[in-house]
Design a protein around this motif. Structure first.
Motif, mmCIF file in Angstrom:
data_model
loop_
_atom_site.group_PDB
_atom_site.id
_atom_site.type_symbol
_atom_site.label_atom_id
_atom_site.label_comp_id
_atom_site.label_asym_id
_atom_site.label_seq_id
_atom_site.Cartn_x
_atom_site.Cartn_y
_atom_site.Cartn_z
ATOM 1 N N MET A 117 -22.000 17.189 25.090
ATOM 2 C CA MET A 117 -22.067 18.283 26.060
ATOM 3 C C MET A 117 -21.040 18.111 27.176
ATOM 4 O O MET A 117 -20.564 19.088 27.731
ATOM 5 N N ARG A 118 -20.685 16.862 27.493
ATOM 6 C CA ARG A 118 -19.718 16.608 28.553
ATOM 7 C C ARG A 118 -18.344 17.170 28.215
ATOM 8 O O ARG A 118 -17.574 17.504 29.105
ATOM 9 N N GLU A 119 -18.040 17.276 26.927
ATOM 10 C CA GLU A 119 -16.724 17.751 26.488
ATOM 11 C C GLU A 119 -16.742 19.231 26.103
ATOM 12 O O GLU A 119 -15.782 19.747 25.543
ATOM 13 N N MET A 120 -17.823 19.910 26.435
ATOM 14 C CA MET A 120 -17.972 21.322 26.092
ATOM 15 C C MET A 120 -16.863 22.185 26.709
ATOM 16 O O MET A 120 -16.376 23.127 26.098
ATOM 17 N N LYS A 142 -23.750 29.336 24.237
ATOM 18 C CA LYS A 142 -24.966 28.940 23.520
ATOM 19 C C LYS A 142 -24.632 28.363 22.151
ATOM 20 O O LYS A 142 -25.219 27.381 21.710
ATOM 21 N N ARG A 143 -23.653 28.971 21.472
ATOM 22 C CA ARG A 143 -23.255 28.500 20.140
ATOM 23 C C ARG A 143 -22.655 27.095 20.218
ATOM 24 O O ARG A 143 -22.924 26.253 19.374
ATOM 25 N N ILE A 144 -21.832 26.865 21.257
ATOM 26 C CA ILE A 144 -21.224 25.531 21.409
ATOM 27 C C ILE A 144 -22.299 24.500 21.704
ATOM 28 O O ILE A 144 -22.316 23.416 21.118
ATOM 29 N N LYS A 145 -23.226 24.833 22.605
ATOM 30 C CA LYS A 145 -24.316 23.908 22.946
ATOM 31 C C LYS A 145 -25.135 23.558 21.714
ATOM 32 O O LYS A 145 -25.514 22.397 21.526
ATOM 33 N N ALA A 146 -25.401 24.559 20.868
ATOM 34 C CA ALA A 146 -26.188 24.316 19.653
ATOM 35 C C ALA A 146 -25.451 23.342 18.728
ATOM 36 O O ALA A 146 -26.082 22.470 18.115
ATOM 37 N N ARG A 147 -24.133 23.471 18.650
ATOM 38 C CA ARG A 147 -23.347 22.597 17.759
ATOM 39 C C ARG A 147 -23.260 21.162 18.311
ATOM 40 O O ARG A 147 -23.261 20.212 17.552
ATOM 41 N N LEU A 148 -23.167 21.056 19.638
ATOM 42 C CA LEU A 148 -22.959 19.724 20.241
ATOM 43 C C LEU A 148 -24.272 18.998 20.542
ATOM 44 O O LEU A 148 -24.257 17.798 20.814
ATOM 45 N N ALA A 149 -25.385 19.709 20.494
ATOM 46 C CA ALA A 149 -26.687 19.090 20.829
ATOM 47 C C ALA A 149 -27.138 18.111 19.753
ATOM 48 O O ALA A 149 -26.781 18.181 18.629
#
Length: 149
Positions: A117-120, A142-149
């Motif tokens: 998440m830090r590199e989002m 939201k899509r990026i957060k879902a992928r990086l979570a």
């Protein structure tokens, strides 16, 4: 360099004035006044990329207002915002499909090397110019957060 999109909006304004379409004229004048405000404040000539940013921001404001007006039971005001949104959307590129958006998000995450998440922000920086005016940045986030979570 003059913006082709700005020219198109001005031409549409003239057409709407000839047709005596008061509601459309009002929205197009609102758009033009926002362009003029930015150009005067920043002493620049808007290019197509910046015009898209402005239109995207105006559309987001309308969407937020619609949500608030509907929650307050003010359907009359929500309908006015919806009609303004329709006019603004005419000048934005076609929205991206979910599949296209997922593909852009996946590629940006791979290209940026984001793994947490830090590199989002690195992935967002790559995505934003590609989807400006074609996708809701909140949805992209939201899509990026879902992928990086």
């Amino acid at each position: 360099m003059a913006s082709a999109l700005k020219t198109r909006i001005n031409d549409e304004l003239k057409t709407a004035m000839r047709a005596k379409d008061k509601a459309r004229v009002a929205v197009l004048r609102l758009i033009n006044s926002e362009f003029k405000r930015i150009e005067v404040d920043e002493r620049i000539e808007l290019d197509d990329a910046r015009v898209l940013v402005v239109l995207d921001k105006m559309l987001k404001q309308r969407r937020d207002s619609i949500t608030q007006f509907e929650a307050a039971g003010r359907d009359d005001l929500a309908d006015k915002e919806k009609s303004e949104s329709t006019v603004i959307q005419e000048f934005l590129p076609a929205p991206l499909s979910d599949a296209e958006l997922d593909q852009i998000v996946d590629k940006a995450i791979a290209d940026s090397g984001a793994s947490s998440m830090r590199e989002m922000g690195q992935a967002m920086a790559l995505i934003k110019p590609q989807v400006q005016g074609r996708a809701d940045m909140g949805d992209v986030s939201k899509r990026i957060k879902a992928r990086l979570a």
